[in-house]
Motif scaffolding. Structure first.
Motif, mmCIF file in Angstrom:
data_model
loop_
_atom_site.group_PDB
_atom_site.id
_atom_site.type_symbol
_atom_site.label_atom_id
_atom_site.label_comp_id
_atom_site.label_asym_id
_atom_site.label_seq_id
_atom_site.Cartn_x
_atom_site.Cartn_y
_atom_site.Cartn_z
ATOM 1 N N ALA A 262 0.932 -1.381 -0.040
ATOM 2 C CA ALA A 262 -0.319 0.032 0.115
ATOM 3 C C ALA A 262 1.466 1.043 -0.505
ATOM 4 O O ALA A 262 0.773 2.004 -0.807
ATOM 5 N N PHE A 263 2.019 1.084 0.735
ATOM 6 C CA PHE A 263 2.694 2.736 0.762
ATOM 7 C C PHE A 263 3.946 2.901 -0.692
ATOM 8 O O PHE A 263 3.378 3.284 -1.009
ATOM 9 N N ALA A 264 4.017 1.881 -1.110
ATOM 10 C CA ALA A 264 4.565 1.280 -2.319
ATOM 11 C C ALA A 264 3.529 2.395 -3.648
ATOM 12 O O ALA A 264 3.930 2.961 -4.296
ATOM 13 N N VAL A 265 1.818 1.911 -3.395
ATOM 14 C CA VAL A 265 1.281 2.567 -4.508
ATOM 15 C C VAL A 265 0.921 4.286 -4.184
ATOM 16 O O VAL A 265 0.704 4.597 -5.489
ATOM 17 N N GLY A 266 1.064 4.559 -2.869
ATOM 18 C CA GLY A 266 1.006 5.961 -2.525
ATOM 19 C C GLY A 266 2.243 6.580 -3.330
ATOM 20 O O GLY A 266 2.815 7.708 -3.522
ATOM 21 N N ALA A 267 3.509 6.008 -3.353
ATOM 22 C CA ALA A 267 5.000 6.732 -3.777
ATOM 23 C C ALA A 267 5.467 6.284 -5.174
ATOM 24 O O ALA A 267 5.380 7.781 -5.142
ATOM 25 N N VAL A 315 -0.803 4.202 2.460
ATOM 26 C CA VAL A 315 -0.597 5.095 1.416
ATOM 27 C C VAL A 315 -0.628 6.306 1.413
ATOM 28 O O VAL A 315 0.688 7.066 0.459
ATOM 29 N N LEU A 316 -1.107 7.288 2.139
ATOM 30 C CA LEU A 316 -0.040 8.255 2.247
ATOM 31 C C LEU A 316 0.949 8.349 2.514
ATOM 32 O O LEU A 316 1.453 9.991 2.003
ATOM 33 N N TRP A 317 1.376 7.715 3.683
ATOM 34 C CA TRP A 317 3.037 7.705 4.353
ATOM 35 C C TRP A 317 3.533 7.622 2.924
ATOM 36 O O TRP A 317 4.842 9.080 2.422
ATOM 37 N N GLY A 318 2.770 7.062 1.726
ATOM 38 C CA GLY A 318 3.856 7.043 0.135
ATOM 39 C C GLY A 318 4.049 8.379 -0.284
ATOM 40 O O GLY A 318 4.665 8.271 -0.678
ATOM 41 N N VAL A 319 2.852 8.377 -0.714
ATOM 42 C CA VAL A 319 2.438 9.588 -1.519
ATOM 43 C C VAL A 319 4.039 11.185 -1.098
ATOM 44 O O VAL A 319 4.306 11.316 -1.766
ATOM 45 N N LEU A 320 3.442 11.134 0.451
ATOM 46 C CA LEU A 320 4.067 12.094 0.787
ATOM 47 C C LEU A 320 5.548 11.711 1.108
ATOM 48 O O LEU A 320 6.018 12.868 1.306
ATOM 49 N N GLY A 321 6.214 10.828 1.170
ATOM 50 C CA GLY A 321 7.441 10.913 1.560
ATOM 51 C C GLY A 321 8.348 10.272 0.193
ATOM 52 O O GLY A 321 9.089 11.148 0.116
#
Length: 415
Positions: A262-267, A315-321
């Motif tokens: 999920a992190f990667a999707v956002g990233a 997901v949001l962690w990924g987008v922002l990070g």
């Protein structure tokens, strides 16, 4: 890749391979540790071992990147860690896997990672032109996130449950492939010959002086260091909060792997949207906003320990990070002179990442005696304070309207 040249294509492919291997180790190693012990202190040592080489070797690796052919350094580093993990695979397949072998494997792979990563960030500006840096960094960041989290993380969860020894064998093959792909890059990637004639100590001192006198780079490095310290403490024990029947969330290893997917999707989205967001709001405002919201989101799994809230938060962690990472790397590549790039990048990352093993180890000790919630909430507070201090330190230079906010290079301050 299209518009960025043949050499960048090989660099990108190598990055994808090595980061898939990184993802397998990053997620698989803590999961293996949890299967061997439930002690927060011992589990946190995995995160400390992975990042300790940045504290010990970053400055020397940066000096090497400014003296040797940077592509050759990356090739050798990838082949060395491939050989190390192949040996660990043989030991694990023989039934000799224990926590100390796991820690040794993570530590030795981390040593090679320091040399490979610092040379990679220094070789990219030699591969593409200046106006293409943000786009190229976005592509590289996307490959990193897909390999680390979208593919590597869930695969690691499956391998730990089925064939733990393959957790080391698969990365060994991938690192070897990453090293060989770099041989397809054309040209030379060595610095000027004069750079090799200076004492290494003088080179390192010059980089430290440059970073210390540059207002924006110094502020970003200190803030990144504080946030990485806190995040290392947080995620060093988070697996105990999330995985196992006795944990707050009760996730299985495969479900934990899905969190990083999920992190990667956002990233991926964050990497691709970073340039557009910076164009709308300004690089500095976008970066600080991303860091601030990302810190606040650390509270969500603590307040609502559920998989249904964890996955969208990841997901949001990924987008922002990822967006913040693209902007910081691009800014460093623009603000640091080419002949200093390897060394100043290493000095920056020493400050930015050198505190991570300390944070991981401290997080384990605090969790052992004060409980996991104390670590998770305390880490959030440290991140919020660090971002607030950076905003205050540079607020006098970002008072323009959002539509015309300055870039990081516009507010570079004293060099």
């Amino acid at each position: 890749m299209a518009g960025l040249g043949r050499s960048f294509g090989f660099l990108w492919a190598s990055t994808a391979m090595s980061n898939l291997a990184d993802g397998l180790l990053k997620v698989g190693a803590p999961l293996l540790a949890v299967s061997l012990t439930r002690s927060p202190t011992l589990v946190s040592l995995v995160g400390a071992a992975a990042t300790l080489p940045w504290l010990l070797l970053a400055l020397h690796a940066g000096a090497v990147a400014d003296r040797a052919d940077r592509r050759r350094v990356m090739v050798r580093a990838n082949l060395v860690r491939a050989a190390i993990l192949a040996g660990v695979t043989a030991l694990a397949a023989s039934g000799l896997l224990d926590l100390w072998l796991l820690l040794a494997a993570v530590l030795l792979a981390g040593v090679s990672e320091v040399f490979a990563d610092l040379s990679a960030q220094s070789v990219l500006p030699m591969t593409v032109s200046g106006p293409d840096l943000t786009r190229a960094n976005g592509r590289v960041s996307t490959a990193q996130m897909i390999g680390n989290d979208f593919v590597g993380a869930p695969l690691a969860g499956l391998l730990v449950a089925v064939v733990p020894a393959v957790l080391f064998g698969a990365p060994a093959i991938l690192y070897a492939a990453a090293g060989l792909l770099l041989l397809g890059m054309r040209g030379t990637y060595a610095p000027a010959p004069a750079a090799r004639d200076r004492p290494m100590r003088a080179d390192i001192a010059q980089a430290l002086r440059f970073l210390g006198s540059h207002r924006v780079l110094r502020g970003l490095a200190l803030t990144a260091g504080a946030c990485n310290f806190a995040n290392a403490a947080y995620f060093g024990v988070f697996v105990l909060w999330a995985v196992g029947e006795e944990s707050a969330m009760g996730l299985r290893p495969a479900q934990y792997g899905l969190m990083t997917t999920a992190f990667a999707v956002g990233a991926v989205a964050g990497s691709l949207l970073a340039g557009r967001a910076a164009g709308l709001f300004g690089e500095f405002r976008t970066l600080l906003g991303a860091w601030l919201v990302s810190a606040l989101l650390l509270l969500v799994p603590v307040l609502v320990p559920s998989a249904w809230t964890l996955y969208p938060t990841a997901v949001l962690w990924g987008v922002l990070g990822a967006a913040g990472n693209v902007l910081v790397i691009s800014a460093r590549q623009r603000l640091i002179p080419a002949e200093l790039l390897g060394r100043v990048n290493s000095a920056y990352r020493l400050v930015g990442m050198g505190a991570m093993p300390l944070g991981a180890a401290l997080g384990g000790v605090v969790a052992e005696y004060a409980g996991l919630p104390a670590v998770l909430t305390g880490a959030t507070g440290v991140c919020l304070c660090a971002v607030g201090l950076l905003w205050r330190a540079l607020s006098d230079q970002i008072s323009e309207p959002l539509t015309s906010a300055p870039t990081l290079s516009d507010i570079s301050g004293s060099r």
